[in-house]
Structures are given as structure tokens and as C-alpha cells.
Design a protein around this motif. Sequence first.
Motif, PDB file in Angstrom:
ATOM      1  N   TYR A 234       0.404  -1.324   0.591  1.00 49.04           N
ATOM      2  CA  TYR A 234       0.059  -0.181  -0.072  1.00 49.04           C
ATOM      3  C   TYR A 234       0.782   1.394  -0.161  1.00 49.04           C
ATOM      4  O   TYR A 234       0.238   2.541  -0.781  1.00 49.04           O
ATOM      5  CB  TYR A 234      -0.738  -0.103   1.032  1.00 49.04           C
ATOM      6  N   CYS A 235       1.936   1.278   1.037  1.00 47.62           N
ATOM      7  CA  CYS A 235       2.786   2.744   1.180  1.00 47.62           C
ATOM      8  C   CYS A 235       3.939   2.532  -1.069  1.00 47.62           C
ATOM      9  O   CYS A 235       3.827   3.675  -1.351  1.00 47.62           O
ATOM     10  CB  CYS A 235       3.968   1.905   2.212  1.00 47.62           C
ATOM     11  N   TRP A 236       4.106   1.299  -1.529  1.00 47.03           N
ATOM     12  CA  TRP A 236       4.052   1.003  -2.447  1.00 47.03           C
ATOM     13  C   TRP A 236       3.422   2.394  -3.752  1.00 47.03           C
ATOM     14  O   TRP A 236       3.539   3.263  -4.678  1.00 47.03           O
ATOM     15  CB  TRP A 236       5.097   0.101  -3.363  1.00 47.03           C
ATOM     16  N   TRP A 237       2.183   1.779  -3.471  1.00 46.45           N
ATOM     17  CA  TRP A 237       1.312   1.777  -4.396  1.00 46.45           C
ATOM     18  C   TRP A 237       1.173   3.888  -4.443  1.00 46.45           C
ATOM     19  O   TRP A 237       0.961   4.491  -5.094  1.00 46.45           O
ATOM     20  CB  TRP A 237      -0.382   1.332  -4.129  1.00 46.45           C
ATOM     21  N   ILE A 238       0.715   4.352  -2.624  1.00 43.48           N
ATOM     22  CA  ILE A 238       0.508   5.284  -2.782  1.00 43.48           C
ATOM     23  C   ILE A 238       2.581   6.523  -2.713  1.00 43.48           C
ATOM     24  O   ILE A 238       1.690   7.623  -4.108  1.00 43.48           O
ATOM     25  CB  ILE A 238       0.001   6.501  -1.368  1.00 43.48           C
ATOM     26  N   TYR A 239       2.760   6.110  -3.026  1.00 42.60           N
ATOM     27  CA  TYR A 239       4.510   6.651  -3.555  1.00 42.60           C
ATOM     28  C   TYR A 239       4.167   6.749  -4.787  1.00 42.60           C
ATOM     29  O   TYR A 239       4.840   7.817  -5.432  1.00 42.60           O
ATOM     30  CB  TYR A 239       5.184   5.866  -3.050  1.00 42.60           C
ATOM     31  N   CYS A 240       4.074   5.175  -5.589  1.00 42.85           N
ATOM     32  CA  CYS A 240       4.458   5.548  -7.064  1.00 42.85           C
ATOM     33  C   CYS A 240       3.223   6.413  -7.655  1.00 42.85           C
ATOM     34  O   CYS A 240       3.533   6.850  -8.660  1.00 42.85           O
ATOM     35  CB  CYS A 240       4.306   4.038  -8.062  1.00 42.85           C
ATOM     36  N   PHE A 241       1.525   6.209  -7.146  1.00 37.32           N
ATOM     37  CA  PHE A 241       0.499   6.662  -8.313  1.00 37.32           C
ATOM     38  C   PHE A 241      -0.251   7.860  -7.445  1.00 37.32           C
ATOM     39  O   PHE A 241      -0.749   8.390  -8.514  1.00 37.32           O
ATOM     40  CB  PHE A 241      -0.267   5.760  -8.888  1.00 37.32           C
ATOM     41  N   ARG A 242       0.274   8.118  -6.258  1.00 37.88           N
ATOM     42  CA  ARG A 242      -0.431   8.938  -5.914  1.00 37.88           C
ATOM     43  C   ARG A 242       0.785  10.777  -5.254  1.00 37.88           C
ATOM     44  O   ARG A 242       0.234  11.447  -6.048  1.00 37.88           O
ATOM     45  CB  ARG A 242      -1.388   8.909  -4.385  1.00 37.88           C
ATOM     46  N   ILE A 243       2.300  10.456  -5.314  1.00 37.52           N
ATOM     47  CA  ILE A 243       2.914  11.330  -5.597  1.00 37.52           C
ATOM     48  C   ILE A 243       3.752  11.065  -6.857  1.00 37.52           C
ATOM     49  O   ILE A 243       3.433  12.414  -7.283  1.00 37.52           O
ATOM     50  CB  ILE A 243       4.347  10.947  -3.952  1.00 37.52           C
ATOM     51  N   LYS A 244       4.308  10.546  -7.312  1.00 36.40           N
ATOM     52  CA  LYS A 244       4.789  10.362  -8.332  1.00 36.40           C
ATOM     53  C   LYS A 244       4.483  11.146  -9.851  1.00 36.40           C
ATOM     54  O   LYS A 244       5.142  11.269 -10.654  1.00 36.40           O
ATOM     55  CB  LYS A 244       6.304   8.975  -7.979  1.00 36.40           C
ATOM     56  N   GLY A 245       3.310   9.788  -9.615  1.00 34.37           N
ATOM     57  CA  GLY A 245       2.346  10.314 -10.455  1.00 34.37           C
ATOM     58  C   GLY A 245       2.577   9.051 -11.761  1.00 34.37           C
ATOM     59  O   GLY A 245       2.417   9.631 -12.730  1.00 34.37           O
ATOM     60  N   GLN A 246       3.151   8.583 -11.215  1.00 34.50           N
ATOM     61  CA  GLN A 246       3.667   6.927 -12.773  1.00 34.50           C
ATOM     62  C   GLN A 246       2.011   6.707 -12.850  1.00 34.50           C
ATOM     63  O   GLN A 246       1.069   6.125 -12.448  1.00 34.50           O
ATOM     64  CB  GLN A 246       4.140   5.706 -12.215  1.00 34.50           C
TER      65      GLN A 246
END
Length: 331
Positions: A234-246
Motif C-alpha cells: 500500500y505504501c508503494w502504491w501511494i508513493y508510485c501512483f499518488r505522489i510520483k504520478g506514474q
Amino acid sequence: AALLPRPVRGLSDRLYCGRRVCYEVLGVSRQASKAEIARAYRQLARQYHPDRYRGEPASSEGSGAQAAHERFLLIAAAYETLKDEETRKDYDYMLDHPEEYYRHYYHYYSRRLAPKVDVTIVILVTVCAISVFQFFSWWSSYNEAINYLASVPKYRIQATEIARQQGLINKTKEKGKNRRSKEEIREEEEEIIKDIIKNKIDIKGGYQKPKIYDILLFQILLAPFYWCKYVVWYCWWIYCFRIKGQEYGVEEKLYIIRRYMKMSQSQFDSLEDHQKETFLERQLWIRENYEVYKREQEEELKKKMAMDPRWKRYRRWMKNEGPGRLTFIDD
């Protein structure tokens, strides 16, 4: 007057030794050790046991076999109270604090009604029994699925062709002592076809090959690992798709679609590959596109129900007869 012995108040007929003090029943002091209490109990038990009683006076309150029996029960209750450290501690607290009625009743009956078997053992045995039932039930479902696929011409022809290419099915006639009956040859070919289907076809959904890590026992043991794995994901999901916008990959898109459809992983895996490709082509991971697809599916379902003869009969019956009327019509 203060030096005179005071009667113990707060004793109840339904708790421990009733109105009698357990220490006085056994003839020991409150400072007596467990060995002294056990020694006093054995002496009194030999004296007042109904099988050993021979007519001597049983107590100061009366005599006879009935009085001896009641005295023996009182002695046994006193010993049961004082031999256990926890029960003795609760009893001493009652003697020192007779005004706390509800506390005494709670401690007394909670110990009397507590299960004699360790709850942990009961839970462990129950989980193991459920796990064994799960495993054998899954194997039964898997074997039923294999038997069904072996009867489908599409898979049976493919499996037979693979068996012939690998030389597993020998059509030459056997001669001599090694000759087998047609029934034996047919059974052997059937097992070969089932083995090929097991190895070549990946059954998904509710009939997949059972794994020991999926049973309840291992799920409970591995629950901390799964929980930590989910938190990391879940933390990886938030970082990649919410913060970095991948951008989402194929697996991420299918995951979002599955969540929109409210399907479990096994249900989603049972879908055909062309269905998943259709989901990706229509970009159903976008909420607006999924809402349009959902409305289309609902409209298509309504059309099918409208053309279904069974639903037509049902609507006609609801209109003409109604659910509150008994009829003898077969429909």
C-alpha cells in the motif's frame, strides 16, 4: 469486648463452605500450609467418610449416617477451597472484606463455571479440524473439475493427441501373457488423459489445484506476514501512483477493475482472457468508463430477462394471480 472473637459476617450459604469458615471445618489456622491442610483433610475424611462410618457421632449438630455424609461433604468443600492458591486467596479476601458481595459471587462462580480444558487447546484443535476438512474438500472439488474437463471433447481430443505424440498411448495389440483386457486399457488411457489435463491446463477460480498454504491454519500463522506485505504494498502504491504520478501497468489496471467489480481474486482469475482484454480495451480502470459499462450490462440483463420465457410466465402470474393466491397450475 474488642478482644472477644467476633463472628464472621458476610458468609453466604451458596459460597464455599456456607456459613461455616473453611479453616474451622478442617481445624487449621489461616496461616496453615498446604501440607497441613492436606493432612487435616485426610484425617477428617477417614473419620467421616460414609463407607467408614460405623455409628459414632458425626458432629455436634447431630448423629447418624446422614449427618456423617453432610459433614464429609462440608470437609470436601473446605479442602477444595483451600488447596488451590487462587481460590484460597479469593476466600481470604472474602473473610477480610465481607461487604463486597458482588465481587465474591463473581470470583466464586467464574472459577466454578470456568472450562476445565485449556481454551487454547480447544481453539487449536478446532482450527486444525477445519483446515483438514478444507484441504480434502478442495481436493475433491479439484478432482471433480478434472473429471469434467476429461469429458469435454475439446480438452479430451487435445490431451489424447499429446499422449499419442509422447508415446503414452499404445494402439498396438498386446499378445501373450502380458495381454490386458479392454477395460484395463481404457482405464489406463483415462488416467493418462487426466494427468495431461492436470499438467497442461491451469484451472483457476474455485476449482484450482489446492495449496497447503491456503488452508485456515497457515493463513492464521502467516497473517502477520501478509499484513506487513499489504502495508508495504500500500505504501508503494501511494508513493508510485499518488505522489510520483506514474501510469498504471497492466496488473495495476486489472486490480482497479477487479475492485470496481467487487470480485475476489479467485473469481476474477476464473474469467476468460478475452474478457480481461475487453476490460483493458474499454479502459474500465477509469471510473467514468466503468459506470458506462455497468449501465450497459444492467440494460443487457434486463433485455435477457424480458425475453426469457420463465420470467414472462412469472410476470404474467404476478399480474393475474398474485403471490397471495393458491392455484393448481403447473407453471
